[in-house]
Enzyme design. Structure first.
Site, PDB file in Angstrom:
ATOM      1  CG  LEU A  79      -2.265   0.694   1.282  1.00 54.06           C
ATOM      2  CD1 LEU A  79      -3.069   0.031   0.082  1.00 54.06           C
ATOM      3  CD2 LEU A  79      -2.591   1.680   2.405  1.00 54.06           C
ATOM      4  CE  LYS A  91       2.998  -0.630  -5.441  1.00 57.66           C
ATOM      5  NZ  LYS A  91       3.856  -2.477  -4.602  1.00 57.66           N
ATOM      6  CG  ASN A 113      -0.633  -5.180  -7.967  1.00 57.33           C
ATOM      7  OD1 ASN A 113      -0.036  -5.303  -8.207  1.00 57.33           O
ATOM      8  ND2 ASN A 113      -1.294  -5.923  -7.448  1.00 57.33           N
ATOM      9  NE  ARG A 114      -1.264  -4.983 -16.458  1.00 58.92           N
ATOM     10  CZ  ARG A 114      -2.215  -5.558 -17.372  1.00 58.92           C
ATOM     11  NH1 ARG A 114      -3.243  -6.453 -16.106  1.00 58.92           N
ATOM     12  NH2 ARG A 114      -2.997  -4.411 -17.837  1.00 58.92           N
ATOM     13  CG  PHE A 136       9.073  -4.945  -6.852  1.00 62.93           C
ATOM     14  CD1 PHE A 136       7.289  -5.233  -6.033  1.00 62.93           C
ATOM     15  CD2 PHE A 136       9.599  -5.953  -6.639  1.00 62.93           C
ATOM     16  CE1 PHE A 136       7.395  -6.570  -5.006  1.00 62.93           C
ATOM     17  CE2 PHE A 136      10.175  -6.851  -6.151  1.00 62.93           C
ATOM     18  CZ  PHE A 136       8.724  -7.438  -5.551  1.00 62.93           C
ATOM     19  CG  ASN A 153       7.687  -9.223  -2.329  1.00 60.82           C
ATOM     20  OD1 ASN A 153       7.592 -10.432  -2.801  1.00 60.82           O
ATOM     21  ND2 ASN A 153       6.597  -8.118  -2.267  1.00 60.82           N
ATOM     22  CB  SER A 195       6.088  -9.772  -6.225  1.00 64.90           C
ATOM     23  OG  SER A 195       5.407  -9.031  -7.289  1.00 64.90           O
ATOM     24  CG  ASN A 243       2.397  -8.435 -10.275  1.00 66.80           C
ATOM     25  OD1 ASN A 243       1.809  -8.613 -11.308  1.00 66.80           O
ATOM     26  ND2 ASN A 243       1.588  -7.278  -9.652  1.00 66.80           N
ATOM     27  CB  THR A 244       8.515  -8.532 -10.737  1.00 67.64           C
ATOM     28  OG1 THR A 244       8.723  -7.421  -9.808  1.00 67.64           O
ATOM     29  CG2 THR A 244      10.793  -8.775 -10.379  1.00 67.64           C
ATOM     30  CE  LYS A 253       2.909 -10.034   1.152  1.00 67.08           C
ATOM     31  NZ  LYS A 253       2.415  -8.983   1.071  1.00 67.08           N
ATOM     32  CG  ASN A 311       2.576 -11.478  -2.578  1.00 65.52           C
ATOM     33  OD1 ASN A 311       1.584 -10.652  -3.103  1.00 65.52           O
ATOM     34  ND2 ASN A 311       3.723 -11.486  -2.424  1.00 65.52           N
ATOM     35  N   GLY A 362      -7.292  -9.772  -2.311  1.00 65.97           N
ATOM     36  CA  GLY A 362      -9.004  -9.750  -1.580  1.00 65.97           C
ATOM     37  C   GLY A 362     -10.118 -11.038  -1.707  1.00 65.97           C
ATOM     38  CE1 TYR A 412      -3.408  -2.246  -1.266  1.00 64.91           C
ATOM     39  CE2 TYR A 412      -1.785  -3.580  -1.237  1.00 64.91           C
ATOM     40  CZ  TYR A 412      -2.608  -2.824  -2.025  1.00 64.91           C
ATOM     41  OH  TYR A 412      -1.999  -1.763  -3.623  1.00 64.91           O
ATOM     42  CB  THR A 413      -7.544  -6.158  -1.299  1.00 63.56           C
ATOM     43  OG1 THR A 413      -6.353  -6.470  -1.613  1.00 63.56           O
ATOM     44  CG2 THR A 413      -8.829  -6.369  -1.698  1.00 63.56           C
TER      45      THR A 413
END
Length: 353
Positions: free
Chosen positions: A67, A69, A114-115, A118, A178, A181, A183-184, A223, A252, A274, A324-325
């Site tokens: 949330l 970063k 989300n994507r 980082f 982490n 994720s 998204n990396t 994580k 995650n 979520g 978070y969500t």
């Protein structure tokens, strides 16, 4: 999270593009924290202390990384009643993240995809913001979450983590590594047997040097993802114990779309967070608890949208939980609701006891 009650602010925020709403909220928090106007969203903290990894958490409800970063709003977010706050993920160098649009609401599922990738201002700016905050001086617990730059080849990822660990070490109550994720590119490969062994071995060695240098041993958490089978969880659990890690953050976001199939945006690439993540996250938590034993610290995160969800994380085996969500959908009231519900469980104040 607004000068209005959240029930009134939410329709306005949800009328905006999700990332625009997020940026507006964080900008507002950054401006209001430390001023009398923070009373618009501040809340008293539920007193339910627990000792975990040698740290005394004022209560068992925290904010998950992602949330904030850039660590701009530690004090503002902390004022919502969280016993602990985790910020990041930070990378050695600033990076823009993935192309926009890169955040999507699935309102009927109480979920987000989300994507972001980082996106952050880099380690130096992050540390400057952390040092500016007063959250730790009030006895709250601050976690700093570290990752790798997108342009760093996966075989060189360890160097990025070590750079970040050295930078954040003096300013953290605990550090989260982490490796989960989605998204990396290739990041989750670090959860595999040989890769996690090498990474955690290097981190453990670096931590010993830093502990001698700074005269304090900062706990390190790892994580992990919810998209792991039981055999993979066993491998990770063994690596955590082998290398003296102090805890695990589970979990995650997920890449599984089964729970949101057919919904608008459901096929967007990225991590789903979520309500749909609750079951998978709790399954991994339960498997970790069985593999790690009674006393190993577990931070449970994923799908906490209500007080009952927070309690389900504890019942699955978590010691503390993160939100978070749920904060985006429910607002700050969720923090106190969850903390009160967990307090009613009358858990021992020494986690794992």
């Amino acid at each position: 999270m607004s000068l209005l009650p959240y029930s009134l602010a939410r329709p306005f925020l949800f009328g905006l593009d999700p990332e625009t709403a997020h940026e507006l909220t964080m900008h507002s928090l950054a401006r209001l924290q430390g001023t009398p106007l923070r009373l618009a969203y501040a809340s008293g903290m539920v007193d339910d202390p627990v000792t975990l990894a040698g740290l005394t958490f004022p209560n068992r409800v925290g904010l998950a990384a992602g949330l904030d970063k850039n660590a701009r709003c530690i004090d503002g977010l902390g004022a919502m009643g969280f016993g602990f706050v985790e910020v990041g993920t930070v990378t050695p160098k600033a990076q823009p993240g993935n192309p926009k649009p890169r955040m999507f609401r699935l309102v009927q599922a109480n979920a987000l995809i989300n994507r972001l990738g980082f996106n952050n201002d880099g380690l130096d700016a992050f540390i400057t913001n952390v040092k500016r905050s007063t959250f730790r001086s009030k006895g709250r617990i601050l976690g700093l979450n570290i990752g790798k730059n997108a342009t760093t080849p996966i075989e060189s990822a360890t160097s990025d983590y070590l750079i970040c660990l050295e930078g954040v070490y003096p300013h953290a109550d605990y550090v989260t590594v982490n490796i989960s994720s989605p998204n990396t590119a290739n990041l989750r490969a670090l959860q595999s047997d040989a890769a996690i062994d090498g990474l955690l071995g290097a981190i453990a060695d670096k931590r010993e040097k830093l502990a001698r240098q700074h005269g304090r041993r900062v706990p390190i958490f790892v994580k992990i993802a919810p998209d792991l089978d039981e055999a993979q969880v066993q491998v990770i659990a063994a690596a955590l114990k082998k290398h003296g890690m102090d805890g695990v953050v589970a979990t995650n976001t997920t890449i599984n779309r089964e729970a949101v199939k057919g919904m608008p945006h459901a096929e967007e690439a990225g991590g789903l967070s979520g309500a749909p993540v609750l079951e998978a996250s709790n399954r991994v938590i339960a498997q970790l608890r069985a593999a790690l034993g009674k006393r190993f610290p577990i931070i449970g995160v994923g799908g906490v949208m209500s007080a009952d969800d927070a309690v389900s994380k504890i019942r699955a085996g978590a010691d503390v939980v993160q939100i978070y969500t749920g904060l985006i959908y429910r607002g700050p009231a969720l923090v106190k609701e969850a903390a009160r519900a967990i307090k009613r469980l009358h858990l021992p104040s020494n986690a794992g006891a």
